[in-house]
Structures are given as C-alpha cells and as structure tokens.
Design an enzyme around this catalytic site. Sequence first.
Site, PDB file in Angstrom:
ATOM      1  N   GLN A 166      36.118 -20.969 -31.172  1.00  0.00           N
ATOM      2  CA  GLN A 166      35.039 -20.009 -30.975  1.00  0.00           C
ATOM      3  C   GLN A 166      35.286 -18.718 -31.766  1.00  0.00           C
ATOM      4  OE1 GLN A 166      33.146 -19.890 -26.930  1.00  0.00           O
ATOM      5  NE2 GLN A 166      34.997 -20.976 -26.311  1.00  0.00           N
ATOM      6  N   ASP A 183      42.843 -10.795 -24.013  1.00  0.00           N
ATOM      7  CA  ASP A 183      41.696 -11.687 -23.820  1.00  0.00           C
ATOM      8  C   ASP A 183      40.962 -11.864 -25.154  1.00  0.00           C
ATOM      9  OD1 ASP A 183      39.779 -13.223 -22.528  1.00  0.00           O
ATOM     10  OD2 ASP A 183      38.593 -11.491 -21.895  1.00  0.00           O
ATOM     11  N   GLU A 184      40.325 -13.015 -25.350  1.00  0.00           N
ATOM     12  CA  GLU A 184      39.529 -13.293 -26.557  1.00  0.00           C
ATOM     13  C   GLU A 184      40.326 -13.012 -27.835  1.00  0.00           C
ATOM     14  OE1 GLU A 184      36.853 -14.838 -26.269  1.00  0.00           O
ATOM     15  OE2 GLU A 184      35.648 -14.170 -24.571  1.00  0.00           O
ATOM     16  N   ARG A 207      27.029 -23.720 -25.142  1.00  0.00           N
ATOM     17  CA  ARG A 207      26.281 -22.837 -24.234  1.00  0.00           C
ATOM     18  C   ARG A 207      25.438 -23.653 -23.257  1.00  0.00           C
ATOM     19  NH1 ARG A 207      29.541 -19.755 -24.159  1.00  0.00           N
ATOM     20  NH2 ARG A 207      30.603 -21.264 -25.482  1.00  0.00           N
ATOM     21  N   LYS A 238      38.648 -19.401 -18.530  1.00  0.00           N
ATOM     22  CA  LYS A 238      39.575 -18.500 -19.232  1.00  0.00           C
ATOM     23  C   LYS A 238      39.826 -17.222 -18.432  1.00  0.00           C
ATOM     24  CE  LYS A 238      37.638 -16.196 -22.475  1.00  0.00           C
ATOM     25  NZ  LYS A 238      37.579 -14.893 -21.766  1.00  0.00           N
ATOM     26  N   THR A 239      38.758 -16.591 -17.964  1.00  0.00           N
ATOM     27  CA  THR A 239      38.899 -15.335 -17.225  1.00  0.00           C
ATOM     28  C   THR A 239      39.676 -15.552 -15.932  1.00  0.00           C
ATOM     29  OG1 THR A 239      36.829 -14.497 -18.155  1.00  0.00           O
ATOM     30  CG2 THR A 239      37.628 -13.442 -16.149  1.00  0.00           C
TER      31      THR A 239
END
Length: 668
Positions: free
Chosen positions: A270, A239-240, A614, A48-49
């Site tokens: 998420q 973002d997010e 995770r 994503k980043t």
Amino acid sequence: MARKYTLDSVATPKGTIDYAAELNPQQLAAVTSPPGASLVIAGAGSGKTRTLTYRVAWLLEQGLPASSILLLTFTNKASREMVDRVTSLLPGAGEGIWGGTFHSIGNRILRRHPERVGFRSGFTIMDRDDQEEMIDGIVAREGLRTNDRRFPKGSVLADIFSYAINTGLPVEQVLVTKHPHQLEHLDPIVRVQNLYEGRRKEANVMDFDDLLSKTLELFQTCEDVAERYQNQFRQVLVDEYQDTNRIQAELVDLLASRHGNIMVVGDDAQSIYSWRGANFENILQFPKRYPAAQVFKIETNYRSVPEVLSVANAAIQANERQFPKNLTPSRGAHTARPALVPLASSAQQASFIAQRVKELSDEGTSLNEMAVLYRAHYHSMEVQLELTRQGIPFAITSGLRFFEQAHIKDVAAFMKFAVNPRDEVAFKRMVKLLPGIGVKSAESLWGLASQALDGRRLFGILQDLKVPAKASSGWTQLVLTLVELVPEENPLAPAEMIHTLLLALYDDTMKEKFANYETRREDLNTLEGYAGQFEDAGEFLSQLALLGSVETADTFAGENEQMTLSTVHQAKGLEWKVVFIPWLTEGMFPSARSMESPESMEEERRLFYVAVTRCQDELHLTYPEMRTHGGYGDPYQRPSRFLHEIPEILLEAWEVSSPPMERGGYPF
C-alpha cells in the site's frame, strides 16, 4: 515467555489483558515480541491499528514508563485513537506517552531548542497560505515576474521546495521529474529558495517542512540534544511506515539508535505516495538496515469476502519488489465473484454505474455503503454528470465537483463572455487572471466596458480599455484570444473554443498558477472531449449550469444518504460494501506516465491493489472500449494490464447492452 524490561524505579504492573484472547496468533506474535528491531507487515484490513495499540499496552505492562515510548503516526486522529484505546485498556498507565504525528513531535522538540537551529524562542508556524505569500513577496522584490515574463506562483514554488526538502533531491532534479515546464526558471528558483530560508529565520517563523528538516538538523548537529532523546525513548513505534519520506526515516533511525528497540508497522503493498515524497525503499530495505530485525506478517483480513481477496492477491502478485503475502479471509463466501464489465464508451460506463447504484439501492444497500474509486480526478467527470442527471446524491472526497474547480470555471468564464459580452461575473473572473488586476481593477474595467457595449464591436471595446501596467502584455493576449473565440464567420464549436483557449492563453496561465498543472491539463482535455457532443457553445454552457443546479438530496428515501466518489489515494484506509473501479484501460489505470519505469508501474499496481482492498462485498471493474477525447477522435481503449493479470476464473464477465444487463463470456 517474553522478556521483561528491568526498571528499578518502576514496578512492573500485574497483567490485566488476556492478549491471546484479544488477538489472532499473527497479531499476538508481533505484540509480544521481545525488545529489538521488528518489521510488521500488516495486510489490508488485518487489524494494523489494533496490533500497534496492544503493542503499546504490552510494553506498559512490562514495566516500561509511558514517557519512554515514542509513537509516531501520520494523522493526529490515529495518534489520539491509539492512545485513548491504550488508556481504556490500562486506565492511567498511558499518561505521558509521546504520541503524535512526525510534525507535532518535531514541533514539541524544536520548542525546547529553537536557538540551536537558528531560530528564537516563540517562533510561529506558517500555514500554506502564509508560506505562499512570503515566497510571492520574495519573487516581487527580486523582480522575477514582470509584464513580459511569466514566473511560477508561490503555490508552485512551495510545492517544489517541499518536495526537494523531503526527498533530499536538488531543485533541478525536482523540476526535471515533476515540473519540466519550469526548467527555464531553474537559477532564479534556486535563488528564491535560498532567500526564503533566510526570510524565515529573520521573521522567526517555520513552515511545516521545517518541523521535520530542522528537527533532523538539530539531532545531526547537536550531539547532546540527540543523546537526550535517544536515552529517553527506549521504544520507538511507527505507524504507516511505508509512507515515510527520507527525513522521517532518518529521524526514526537516529532516535532508535541508542536502544535499538524499534517497531515499524505498515504494508509495502500500500505504498502509493511517492508523488509527495514517500520513499518505498524505507520499508523494503528495513531488514537490511536492521539485519537482526524480526519480520512479522499479519495476513488475516477482516474486511473483505474471499472472492474480493482472491482478486486482490492476484492483482499484486506481478510486483517483483515486495514482501510476499497472502490475505486470508475471516469472512464467509459471497454470492458472486467480482464483476468485469466492458462498456462500449465512457458515457455507457457512467450510465452503467448509475444504473447499478440504483439497483443496489432498491435492493436495500445504502448509498453510504457505495463508492466509485478512480485513478485521477478527471476520470470522474462523466460519472458525476450521470449521477447528477439521475438524481443520485454523491460526495467527493478527492476534491471539488468537477465543474466547481478553479480551472474549469476559468475556462467557462472565457466561453461565457464570448457568448454573452454582458456577463459581468464572467468578465471579472477572466480579467482577474492577469497580474496586477484585482477586485477593484476588475470592477473599474467592467464599468468602462459595460458603458461602451452598445453599438461597438467586442474587440474595439476591450482594446481601448486602459489596464494596469503589469497587466498590459497579458491584456493584449487576452483580447486577441477572445477575438479568436468569436470569429465573424463560422462560429467555433465548444470543443474548438476550449482547444483554442488552451493554446492561445490558458495553458501558460496554468503552468504559472497551479502546482498540479499536468493533472489540471488532463481535466481540460476531458472537458474538451465532453464538449465535442455539442455544436453550440450556448447549449454547452447551459447544460453545465443546469447540471450544477440539480438538487439530488431528496431523491432517495434514506435521510442524508450519498455515495462516495474518490481518487484511490484519498480512499486509502476507508472501506465500502460496494466499490466501482472505472477506466481500467492502458494509459488511464495504469496511467501513461507510470509506463516510463518499472518502479512507477509497480506503484501503479499497488494503487490498484489498494482500490480493490477497499471493497467489503461487491466489486465492479469497468472500462470503456472507446474514449472520447477532444481533438483526437474516439480511440480504441486496450483493457488494463491489471485485468489480464487476474485469472479469468476469479471474475464474472458481464455483457452490457443498453439496457438490460446480461452476463456472458470473458472479453479478452
């Protein structure tokens, strides 16, 4: 070919980045998309980043000035990393980007126009301690907390006000949903909120919520200011996005309204922070708010082995309200499927985790690469105890170690003083819980009590002490509670002492003192259950002290090695080779409160999905068949519905007999 931005005053730089070589096809499609609205659903571990960073670089290469790009993130670290990465890709081109958290961008804008929202130039920003002190001052001046009347502390009120502002809900609804035990104080709480607003303007100070709410107010009430920033920001990137609250989403929509160029990146699967005001509907309804928006899905996962991803995909499938996606692995197959491990009891669950950690460490896996992720902090108590007993170093990212928490130490102080009336430290901690008793008063009271200890009964000693007027009512109750803890005949067992203390005194203290009362109450329920193993309070307290003093740092050969214990909420964005997810039973994970509504259950399922994703290599899903719970016996635990939703073929069932471990049939 993607459309170029036409900018007369800025020459379009020559392309220096080979985007097709740097990105996978899904990332490339999002990065090079034409102007307009777009929603990027970036699955866990999908880069994503990287996608957002390359999007900024691509915009700059299209000739867009850096100052016309607004990049909104949730942490300063994320913003710095992205801007630094852009700078390394295009040296010098990224200078001037408006990048930062929502709060930092709000602060930057408000500094330019403070008078337009009722503040003066040079306003300061209060941290949480300052905020609570100001609120407590208002409560004191209004006379809302008296000798005979409890009223929530500034920390509790600050939590209530913040949630109301960020969700747009009235205080009454916030109390109903989050603080029902404070409903009796509704009217004075609303009065304090109004007075707090006035005091901030009078003192020319803002709290962190103001940095959002006042920025939105500025844009909604000052058309000229709004137009200035709408014209400036030709591209808005977020973002997010799944974590945005009501105010943040409104700010984004407002700033992007002039040019319509907005890219939000996130993962609906998420979205797990509704408890702090995040609104799942923001990302879910984005295509409806922007009907022409393109939706991109980035589903290649670079983190986990295929076996873990298969469990993750199955875990989220039951949610009806989502953007369907299927994480696909870039890594090769692992040697084993994720393990499903039913244990006889919570103690055996903790023992299994510790044993398996030692085995993996012996096989060469660093403790730094292992984590235990749990739904709630109190789920970790027995694991902490067992790891400590076995000398396994661990760090807790979800808060203090269980027995270092304030409410645990408060309860222990009462028990210590009941067992040993000469315990000065326990006495002082205990009495400082009362209003009007600080360090000096506690010292004075101890001086009087300690002189009279010999030859007199405990009740008589304390009853005769003179305390500050504000503490008089609470002091009477404290003395009566201590008498209950130390009956003349049939001494109370440790679990009975905790239960008595909660009913007589400390439960009300927690409601007044802590914003997360219900979580701390669960902690003490768990402590009560653990105490049930002991008949003598002195033995119980000694065990706690010994566990707290065990040194584990040199137990393992790896220097500074320690495994991680964390709530799933705190673990989001992190990863480990080996992950244990304990307490997968109904009422624990999912939590009992989540069963009140379908929306809550879906968020709980998303939380489980975050926990699973995770894991890089080896996943252990565990649950105890019996739960020790103080005062309630050892009730049978039903396996979590989340386990039933995973096809049997995706998990390897382990049978644990103490010891050794054997692998056997599916336990359902």
